[in-house]
Design a protein around this motif. Sequence first.
Motif, mmCIF file in Angstrom:
data_model
loop_
_atom_site.group_PDB
_atom_site.id
_atom_site.type_symbol
_atom_site.label_atom_id
_atom_site.label_comp_id
_atom_site.label_asym_id
_atom_site.label_seq_id
_atom_site.Cartn_x
_atom_site.Cartn_y
_atom_site.Cartn_z
ATOM 1 N N LEU A 93 0.838 -1.190 0.000
ATOM 2 C CA LEU A 93 0.000 0.000 0.000
ATOM 3 C C LEU A 93 0.878 1.247 0.000
ATOM 4 O O LEU A 93 2.103 1.170 0.155
ATOM 5 C CB LEU A 93 -0.899 0.003 1.244
ATOM 6 N N PHE B 258 0.200 -6.259 2.075
ATOM 7 C CA PHE B 258 -1.157 -6.766 2.263
ATOM 8 C C PHE B 258 -1.380 -8.058 1.491
ATOM 9 O O PHE B 258 -0.682 -8.360 0.517
ATOM 10 C CB PHE B 258 -2.198 -5.727 1.832
ATOM 11 N N VAL C 13 -5.019 -9.914 0.173
ATOM 12 C CA VAL C 13 -6.480 -9.814 0.096
ATOM 13 C C VAL C 13 -7.017 -11.018 -0.665
ATOM 14 O O VAL C 13 -6.524 -11.317 -1.763
ATOM 15 C CB VAL C 13 -6.887 -8.502 -0.619
ATOM 16 N N LYS D 73 -11.672 -4.590 -3.471
ATOM 17 C CA LYS D 73 -11.434 -5.128 -2.128
ATOM 18 C C LYS D 73 -10.200 -4.497 -1.487
ATOM 19 O O LYS D 73 -10.155 -4.281 -0.275
ATOM 20 C CB LYS D 73 -11.292 -6.656 -2.185
ATOM 21 N N GLN E 83 -11.243 -1.262 -0.225
ATOM 22 C CA GLN E 83 -12.020 -1.476 0.994
ATOM 23 C C GLN E 83 -11.081 -1.670 2.191
ATOM 24 O O GLN E 83 -11.313 -1.141 3.286
ATOM 25 C CB GLN E 83 -12.902 -2.714 0.799
ATOM 26 N N LEU E 84 -10.009 -2.416 1.961
ATOM 27 C CA LEU E 84 -9.024 -2.619 3.026
ATOM 28 C C LEU E 84 -8.378 -1.294 3.429
ATOM 29 O O LEU E 84 -8.221 -1.008 4.624
ATOM 30 C CB LEU E 84 -7.952 -3.614 2.569
ATOM 31 N N PHE F 199 -9.638 1.622 3.200
ATOM 32 C CA PHE F 199 -10.650 2.376 3.953
ATOM 33 C C PHE F 199 -10.729 1.874 5.396
ATOM 34 O O PHE F 199 -10.763 2.671 6.343
ATOM 35 C CB PHE F 199 -12.002 2.222 3.260
ATOM 36 N N ALA F 200 -10.727 0.564 5.567
ATOM 37 C CA ALA F 200 -10.824 -0.003 6.913
ATOM 38 C C ALA F 200 -9.607 0.359 7.751
ATOM 39 O O ALA F 200 -9.726 0.698 8.922
ATOM 40 C CB ALA F 200 -10.987 -1.517 6.827
ATOM 41 N N LEU F 201 -8.432 0.281 7.148
ATOM 42 C CA LEU F 201 -7.220 0.586 7.898
ATOM 43 C C LEU F 201 -7.180 2.060 8.299
ATOM 44 O O LEU F 201 -6.686 2.398 9.366
ATOM 45 C CB LEU F 201 -5.979 0.221 7.080
ATOM 46 N N GLY G 11 -9.694 3.770 9.108
ATOM 47 C CA GLY G 11 -10.693 4.034 10.142
ATOM 48 C C GLY G 11 -10.665 3.035 11.260
ATOM 49 O O GLY G 11 -11.655 2.866 11.968
ATOM 50 N N LYS G 12 -9.512 2.392 11.465
ATOM 51 C CA LYS G 12 -9.476 1.308 12.441
ATOM 52 C C LYS G 12 -9.487 1.803 13.870
ATOM 53 O O LYS G 12 -9.734 1.024 14.782
ATOM 54 C CB LYS G 12 -8.262 0.416 12.209
ATOM 55 N N SER G 13 -9.174 3.066 14.099
ATOM 56 C CA SER G 13 -9.169 3.565 15.467
ATOM 57 C C SER G 13 -10.408 4.384 15.749
ATOM 58 O O SER G 13 -10.954 4.993 14.866
ATOM 59 C CB SER G 13 -7.938 4.420 15.727
#
Lengths: 58, 133
Positions: free
Chosen positions: A20, A26, A28, A46, A49-50, A52-54, A56-58
């Motif tokens: 990344l 990563f 996936v 996907k 999406q990963l 995005f998740a990383l 917003g993980k906190s």
Amino acid sequence: MGITISYPANEAEWYAKGTLEGGAYFEVPAVFNLDGACDTAATDDKVQQLIFALSGKS
Amino acid sequence: MTGITCALAGSGGSPYNGSATVTVGYFAAGSFFSYGFETSIQGSILPTTWANTGFPIFQLKDVYSSGSPAWLAFTVTGSAPNSGWSTLTIGGTTLNRVDANYATDGTSTSWIFFGAPTVFGTTVGDTRSAVWA
């Protein structure tokens, strides 16, 4: 540094792998077409999406 | 008697196999909220390290985005491989590692399960067992 992705040749390989922005590595689970080939566009989604998740993980 | 005795922690199985108990906490930020555990943010977990690996558990929680369940996040501090365990069972729901999205930047390692059922519920203070096998 951009995103790099290596797509699986078949379902047995399972994962799309790469790095990344910033260099994080990563893996996936790829999306496959009915013929067993990797659906690169869906797999790219996907990865996004990963990301995005990383973010917003906190 | 002289010599060196080596002993593996636990029963001699994979160091990635083990269990923990999460006390559910809640946290909200922006369009995200979550139930479960995150270090210094929400809930608690015992033990605080993952199985016998020595990796501190940073987070284990259901994340909601814009009000809807979005993913389950499991993150440890450190660089862990995407191997050594097969399933994560939380409160009776089993997730397969190969279905997770894996990422590591050398300082933390995450497994993100998109579309996973929520496993922690929405009651702060509830407990859930987490088992890696």
